[in-house]
Design an enzyme around this catalytic site. Structure first.
Site, PDB file in Angstrom:
ATOM      1  N   GLU A  22      22.519 -89.859 109.802  1.00 27.67           N
ATOM      2  CA  GLU A  22      23.236 -90.426 110.947  1.00 27.67           C
ATOM      3  C   GLU A  22      23.748 -89.275 111.834  1.00 27.67           C
ATOM      4  OE1 GLU A  22      26.150 -93.177 109.623  1.00 27.67           O
ATOM      5  OE2 GLU A  22      26.821 -93.641 111.669  1.00 27.67           O
TER       6      GLU A  22
ATOM      7  N   ARG B 152      23.162 -89.075  91.529  1.00 32.05           N
ATOM      8  CA  ARG B 152      23.315 -90.239  90.650  1.00 32.05           C
ATOM      9  C   ARG B 152      21.962 -90.784  90.191  1.00 32.05           C
ATOM     10  NH1 ARG B 152      27.748 -90.684  94.189  1.00 32.05           N
ATOM     11  NH2 ARG B 152      26.414 -91.796  95.650  1.00 32.05           N
TER      12      ARG B 152
HETATM   13  P1  AMP Z   1      20.379 -93.922 102.151  1.00 31.36           P
HETATM   14  O1  AMP Z   1      19.584 -92.673 102.400  1.00 31.36           O
HETATM   15  O2  AMP Z   1      21.135 -94.391 103.370  1.00 31.36           O
HETATM   16  O3  AMP Z   1      19.559 -95.028 101.535  1.00 31.36           O
HETATM   17  O4  AMP Z   1      21.525 -93.547 101.130  1.00 31.36           O
HETATM   18  C1  AMP Z   1      21.248 -93.474  99.801  1.00 31.36           C
HETATM   19  C2  AMP Z   1      22.103 -92.477  99.063  1.00 31.36           C
HETATM   20  O5  AMP Z   1      23.472 -92.446  99.499  1.00 31.36           O
HETATM   21  C3  AMP Z   1      22.118 -92.866  97.616  1.00 31.36           C
HETATM   22  O6  AMP Z   1      21.742 -91.725  96.870  1.00 31.36           O
HETATM   23  C4  AMP Z   1      23.519 -93.331  97.325  1.00 31.36           C
HETATM   24  O7  AMP Z   1      23.973 -92.712  96.153  1.00 31.36           O
HETATM   25  C5  AMP Z   1      24.365 -92.951  98.525  1.00 31.36           C
HETATM   26  N1  AMP Z   1      25.063 -94.108  99.160  1.00 31.36           N
HETATM   27  C6  AMP Z   1      24.852 -94.590 100.411  1.00 31.36           C
HETATM   28  N2  AMP Z   1      25.648 -95.626 100.695  1.00 31.36           N
HETATM   29  C7  AMP Z   1      26.412 -95.832  99.604  1.00 31.36           C
HETATM   30  C8  AMP Z   1      27.437 -96.792  99.246  1.00 31.36           C
HETATM   31  N3  AMP Z   1      27.852 -97.753 100.103  1.00 31.36           N
HETATM   32  N4  AMP Z   1      27.975 -96.721  98.015  1.00 31.36           N
HETATM   33  C9  AMP Z   1      27.558 -95.777  97.137  1.00 31.36           C
HETATM   34  N5  AMP Z   1      26.617 -94.847  97.400  1.00 31.36           N
HETATM   35  C10 AMP Z   1      26.036 -94.869  98.609  1.00 31.36           C
END
Ligand code: AMP
Length: 172
Positions: free
Chosen positions: A98, A61
């Site tokens: 995780e 995205r």
């Molecule tokens: P992180 O590495 O935990 O910051 O996760 C980021 C990636 O996971 C991004 O590329 C988001 O597109 C996706 N993502 C994580 N949590 C969500 C959420 N609650 N809603 C939508 N996309 C999420």
């Protein structure tokens, strides 16, 4: 369209992709050209005079927002992809999830030493993906000016993982 008005185009989907996750779905925003334009403007505007040469969009995205932001800034777009998707020689960074590990990659010739880059994704949650991308950019010798996200899940504290300026258009 002002930034807060963009929130009406983000759909909350409870328990996706698994129980307990509130998924912030950007697909309604993609359907509305004015909202997409507003989102790209809001992401790009803090960086207009900062000499950004490359925008690193994070799969998948992040590509949707990285592309118009790169156009607006007159910068090249770099695809940061998950393991094994890029055809050419790559820099790679492995990072912890995780459960398990993942890898981000970009082409070795996508960023030159000393180039000023902006990292873009749709959303920052824990910050793990962005932190790995930041490491990837540093591996290539880039000067990372900032990370910009359309959405920040502030309670997860992801921005604390990033030792560069962080900008989020919408906070939840
Ligand atoms: P992180 O590495 O935990 O910051 O996760 C980021 C990636 O996971 C991004 O590329 C988001 O597109 C996706 N993502 C994580 N949590 C969500 C959420 N609650 N809603 C939508 N996309 C999420």
């Amino acid at each position: 369209m002002d930034a807060e008005a963009l929130k009406q185009y983000i759909r909350d989907v409870p328990d996706f992709p698994k129980d307990g996750i509130l998924f912030r779905d950007i697909t309604p925003l993609l359907l509305e050209p004015k909202a997409m334009h507003g989102a790209a403007e809001a992401l790009a505007s803090p960086y207009r005079d900062l000499g950004i040469e490359r925008v690193l969009g994070i799969e998948s995205r992040g590509f949707l927002f990285g592309a118009p932001v790169a156009q607006q800034l007159g910068a090249g777009l770099v695809l940061v992809r998950k393991d094994g998707k890029l055809p050419w020689n790559t820099h790679r960074v492995r990072y912890e999830l995780e459960y398990g590990v993942d890898t981000v990659e970009m082409h070795v010739d996508a960023v030159e030493e000393g180039q000023r880059v902006l990292i873009v994704d749709d959303l920052i949650a824990t910050g793990g993906t962005a932190a790995a991308t930041l490491e990837l950019a540093h591996k290539a010798g880039a000067e990372v000016v900032a990370c910009a996200f359309l959405i920040e899940l502030a309670a997860l504290g992801g921005r604390q993982q990033l030792d560069v300026p962080v900008h989020a258009v919408l906070e939840y």
